[in-house]
Design a protein around this motif. Structure first.
Motif, mmCIF file in Angstrom:
data_model
loop_
_atom_site.group_PDB
_atom_site.id
_atom_site.type_symbol
_atom_site.label_atom_id
_atom_site.label_comp_id
_atom_site.label_asym_id
_atom_site.label_seq_id
_atom_site.Cartn_x
_atom_site.Cartn_y
_atom_site.Cartn_z
ATOM 1 N N GLU A 11 0.824 -1.201 0.000
ATOM 2 C CA GLU A 11 0.000 0.000 0.000
ATOM 3 C C GLU A 11 0.861 1.256 0.000
ATOM 4 O O GLU A 11 1.979 1.285 0.529
ATOM 5 C CB GLU A 11 -0.938 0.021 1.202
ATOM 6 N N GLU A 12 0.319 2.300 -0.586
ATOM 7 C CA GLU A 12 0.930 3.629 -0.630
ATOM 8 C C GLU A 12 -0.171 4.625 -0.280
ATOM 9 O O GLU A 12 -1.176 4.709 -0.984
ATOM 10 C CB GLU A 12 1.481 3.881 -2.028
ATOM 11 N N VAL A 13 0.017 5.348 0.818
ATOM 12 C CA VAL A 13 -1.051 6.156 1.399
ATOM 13 C C VAL A 13 -0.583 7.603 1.563
ATOM 14 O O VAL A 13 0.555 7.845 1.997
ATOM 15 C CB VAL A 13 -1.454 5.591 2.782
ATOM 16 N N VAL A 48 2.704 16.596 2.859
ATOM 17 C CA VAL A 48 2.034 15.322 2.670
ATOM 18 C C VAL A 48 2.992 14.406 1.918
ATOM 19 O O VAL A 48 3.497 14.759 0.849
ATOM 20 C CB VAL A 48 0.716 15.472 1.880
ATOM 21 N N MET A 49 3.250 13.237 2.488
ATOM 22 C CA MET A 49 4.127 12.252 1.886
ATOM 23 C C MET A 49 3.312 11.034 1.475
ATOM 24 O O MET A 49 2.270 10.736 2.080
ATOM 25 C CB MET A 49 5.206 11.814 2.886
ATOM 26 N N SER A 87 -10.547 9.656 5.479
ATOM 27 C CA SER A 87 -11.093 8.886 4.366
ATOM 28 C C SER A 87 -10.104 8.740 3.217
ATOM 29 O O SER A 87 -10.131 7.747 2.480
ATOM 30 C CB SER A 87 -12.384 9.541 3.857
ATOM 31 N N GLN A 88 -9.213 9.712 3.048
ATOM 32 C CA GLN A 88 -8.284 9.677 1.931
ATOM 33 C C GLN A 88 -6.838 9.438 2.331
ATOM 34 O O GLN A 88 -5.946 9.484 1.490
ATOM 35 C CB GLN A 88 -8.377 10.984 1.134
ATOM 36 N N GLY A 89 -6.599 9.186 3.594
ATOM 37 C CA GLY A 89 -5.233 8.959 4.034
ATOM 38 C C GLY A 89 -5.112 9.019 5.543
ATOM 39 O O GLY A 89 -6.064 8.717 6.267
ATOM 40 N N VAL A 90 -3.940 9.412 6.009
ATOM 41 C CA VAL A 90 -3.634 9.420 7.437
ATOM 42 C C VAL A 90 -3.031 10.764 7.813
ATOM 43 O O VAL A 90 -2.227 11.328 7.056
ATOM 44 C CB VAL A 90 -2.647 8.291 7.800
ATOM 45 N N GLU A 91 -3.438 11.298 8.951
ATOM 46 C CA GLU A 91 -2.809 12.487 9.508
ATOM 47 C C GLU A 91 -1.953 12.105 10.709
ATOM 48 O O GLU A 91 -2.398 11.343 11.577
ATOM 49 C CB GLU A 91 -3.858 13.502 9.959
ATOM 50 N N LEU A 92 -0.728 12.615 10.743
ATOM 51 C CA LEU A 92 0.133 12.491 11.916
ATOM 52 C C LEU A 92 0.126 13.844 12.615
ATOM 53 O O LEU A 92 0.799 14.783 12.191
ATOM 54 C CB LEU A 92 1.545 12.088 11.506
ATOM 55 N N GLN A 93 -0.685 13.948 13.656
ATOM 56 C CA GLN A 93 -0.874 15.212 14.357
ATOM 57 C C GLN A 93 0.103 15.273 15.522
ATOM 58 O O GLN A 93 -0.056 14.569 16.523
ATOM 59 C CB GLN A 93 -2.323 15.322 14.834
ATOM 60 N N MET A 94 1.103 16.139 15.386
ATOM 61 C CA MET A 94 2.183 16.205 16.359
ATOM 62 C C MET A 94 2.094 17.451 17.224
ATOM 63 O O MET A 94 1.773 18.540 16.742
ATOM 64 C CB MET A 94 3.535 16.172 15.639
ATOM 65 N N ASP A 95 2.394 17.262 18.490
ATOM 66 C CA ASP A 95 2.512 18.352 19.447
ATOM 67 C C ASP A 95 3.999 18.545 19.706
ATOM 68 O O ASP A 95 4.660 17.660 20.252
ATOM 69 C CB ASP A 95 1.776 17.991 20.739
ATOM 70 N N VAL A 96 4.538 19.707 19.275
ATOM 71 C CA VAL A 96 5.981 19.915 19.346
ATOM 72 C C VAL A 96 6.298 21.153 20.168
ATOM 73 O O VAL A 96 5.435 21.987 20.449
ATOM 74 C CB VAL A 96 6.586 20.052 17.927
#
Length: 273
Positions: free
Chosen positions: A34-36, A49-50, A86-95
């Motif tokens: 898979e490629e997301v 977005v990668m 629905s269309q991918g993944v979010e990596l929500q980071m607290d920095v």
């Protein structure tokens, strides 16, 4: 058959195919990698977005942030939430606030300017993302037999590649040739980022080297140099710029790793024959 709905853990999809072999046509089922689309979001602001394999995403978030200079240390990342969309993944980071402000300034400076076209950089110096200092030239030596052993055992640590034939892997190898950590992805840069993130959180010994199933492009050398890793061994070829960068910043660069043979391009003093 349409591919199944992607979940955060779905690295493989089964598809029906028509296979032509030895003069005969047959129906079969293949496993494909898979490629997301994966969005990296810092303190609520989307940065990039990668396209990546949806595995080891917390490692990817940390490794990408470190290798791209968004974070200075693993402690700058307070938390990461993997959010399925629905269309991918979010990596929500607290920095850390200081890192976030630097990132905002970088983005502000890019607005309305013509960049060099590499990773959104605005200049050639920024695109190279060079480390602040060279690698310690007195780092531990690696035996030739350790490099050869890692090559021979690498494939057994690549389940996604075995299933699909479509992924790269980056591995952390001990001085004895033992593969201690492996991360896979459809993109070689993503696999390296995942490994760097895993290493930042891992108690493995700092002496060792990185083995990659890909070619040694300049981005791969940049990432190991910025992570303070002294040796990069690649199964395929390096580029000229990668060799020059490795030479300048103290990285031992190995290419064309095969059974009982490889080519050392820079800093061969770290290899013990």
């Amino acid at each position: 058959m349409s591919p199944a709905l992607i979940s955060a853990d779905a690295c493989l999809t089964q598809v029906e195919v028509a296979r032509w072999r030895n003069g005969e046509l047959s129906s079969a089922v293949d496993q494909v990698a898979e490629e997301v689309p994966i969005a990296l979001i810092y303190n609520g602001i989307s940065h990039v977005v990668m396209l990546a394999t949806p595995s080891d995403l917390a490692d990817f978030a940390l490794g990408f942030s470190l290798s791209e200079g968004v974070l200075h240390d693993k402690s700058d990342l307070y938390g990461v939430d993997v959010v399925l969309q629905s269309q991918g993944v979010e990596l929500q980071m607290d920095v850390a606030t200081a890192c976030f402000m630097q990132l905002k300034e970088r983005r502000r400076n890019l607005t309305g300017r013509t960049g060099c076209g590499l990773c959104g950089a605005e200049s050639l110096d920024q695109a190279l993302r060079l480390p602040a200092q060279t690698i310690n030239l007195s780092a531990s030596k690696i035996l030739v037999k350790s490099i050869e052993l890692a090559f021979k055992t690498m494939q057994s640590h690549q389940p996604l590649q075995q299933a699909t034939g479509a992924t790269h892997a980056c591995a952390w190898v001990s001085t004895l040739g033992e593969i201690q950590l492996v991360r896979e992805d459809v993109g070689r840069h993503n696999a390296m980022d995942k490994l760097i993130g895993a290493l930042a959180k891992s108690p493995v010994q700092p002496d060792g080297f990185v083995l990659t199933s890909s070619r040694a492009s300049v981005e791969m050398v940049q990432k190991v140099a910025n992570a303070g890793i002294s040796i990069l061994a690649a199964i395929s070829a390096p580029t000229g710029l990668a060799i020059r960068l490795a030479d300048t910043y103290g990285v031992t660069l190995i290419g064309f790793l095969r059974d009982n043979q490889f080519v050392i391009y820079t800093h061969k003093h770290r290899i013990q024959f």
